[in-house]
Design a protein around this motif. Structure first.
Motif, PDB file in Angstrom:
ATOM      1  N   GLY A  35       8.278  -1.729  -3.362  1.00  0.00           N
ATOM      2  CA  GLY A  35       8.044  -0.065  -3.994  1.00  0.00           C
ATOM      3  C   GLY A  35       6.865   0.567  -3.349  1.00  0.00           C
ATOM      4  O   GLY A  35       6.259   0.043  -2.499  1.00  0.00           O
ATOM      5  N   TRP A  36       6.826   1.864  -3.748  1.00  0.00           N
ATOM      6  CA  TRP A  36       5.715   2.760  -3.295  1.00  0.00           C
ATOM      7  C   TRP A  36       5.372   3.303  -4.622  1.00  0.00           C
ATOM      8  O   TRP A  36       5.886   3.884  -5.335  1.00  0.00           O
ATOM      9  N   PHE A  37       3.796   3.475  -4.767  1.00  0.00           N
ATOM     10  CA  PHE A  37       3.094   3.944  -5.555  1.00  0.00           C
ATOM     11  C   PHE A  37       2.284   5.330  -4.982  1.00  0.00           C
ATOM     12  O   PHE A  37       1.998   4.886  -3.589  1.00  0.00           O
ATOM     13  N   ARG A  38       1.823   6.080  -5.597  1.00  0.00           N
ATOM     14  CA  ARG A  38       0.754   7.103  -4.862  1.00  0.00           C
ATOM     15  C   ARG A  38      -0.215   7.543  -6.132  1.00  0.00           C
ATOM     16  O   ARG A  38       0.038   7.443  -7.344  1.00  0.00           O
ATOM     17  N   TYR A  93      -0.565   6.890  -0.660  1.00  0.00           N
ATOM     18  CA  TYR A  93       0.557   6.056  -0.947  1.00  0.00           C
ATOM     19  C   TYR A  93       0.234   4.602  -0.726  1.00  0.00           C
ATOM     20  O   TYR A  93      -0.150   3.963   0.400  1.00  0.00           O
ATOM     21  N   TYR A  94       0.675   3.714  -1.443  1.00  0.00           N
ATOM     22  CA  TYR A  94       0.641   2.333  -1.667  1.00  0.00           C
ATOM     23  C   TYR A  94       1.760   1.475  -1.598  1.00  0.00           C
ATOM     24  O   TYR A  94       2.913   1.934  -2.470  1.00  0.00           O
ATOM     25  N   CYS A  95       2.025   0.639  -0.825  1.00  0.00           N
ATOM     26  CA  CYS A  95       3.287  -0.221  -0.758  1.00  0.00           C
ATOM     27  C   CYS A  95       2.807  -1.417  -1.760  1.00  0.00           C
ATOM     28  O   CYS A  95       1.849  -1.604  -1.940  1.00  0.00           O
ATOM     29  N   SER A  96       3.996  -1.930  -2.559  1.00  0.00           N
ATOM     30  CA  SER A  96       3.819  -2.764  -3.455  1.00  0.00           C
ATOM     31  C   SER A  96       4.969  -3.612  -3.549  1.00  0.00           C
ATOM     32  O   SER A  96       5.950  -3.331  -3.071  1.00  0.00           O
TER      33      SER A  96
END
Length: 118
Positions: A35-38, A93-96
């Motif tokens: 997923g992607w978070f921000r 933006y962060y990859c998880s």
């Protein structure tokens, strides 16, 4: 251990597009969610989009119809295509990765900056 490295962030005018890429390495087992978070200025980190090992996707209401997530499990890669970007999309933006099992384990990338100007 797992490492996630994001790339593709940058500056763009409102209405423009960017594609973020996250490449994983290490012991990425299945099943999992990618997923992607921000984190937008002055706000808490929030979920943007997720995709399961079975390619089931989920999007935050704020990005539905504009963002698209995809993955290549063999290449250990997940992408986030962002279209029709708005100034309020600005953030890190962060990859998880979430490993699914009796004990779920989360991993995070270092983040990549996205800046959308009016």
């Amino acid at each position: 251990q797992v490492q996630l490295v994001e790339s593709g962030g940058g500056s763009v005018q409102a209405g423009g597009s960017l594609r973020l890429t996250c490449v994983g390495s290490g012991d990425i087992t299945s099943p999992n969610y990618l997923g992607w978070f921000r984190q937008r200025p002055g706000k808490e980190r929030e979920l943007v989009a997720t995709i399961t090992s079975g390619f089931i996707t989920n999007y935050a209401d704020s990005v539905k119809g504009r963002f698209s997530i995809d993955r290549d499990t063999n290449k250990k890669t997940v992408w986030l295509r962002m279209n029709d970007l708005k100034p309020e999309d600005t953030g890190v933006y962060y990859c998880s990765l979430r490993k699914i099992g009796p004990r779920s384990v989360d991993y995070w990338g270092q983040g990549t900056q996205v800046t959308v100007s009016s």
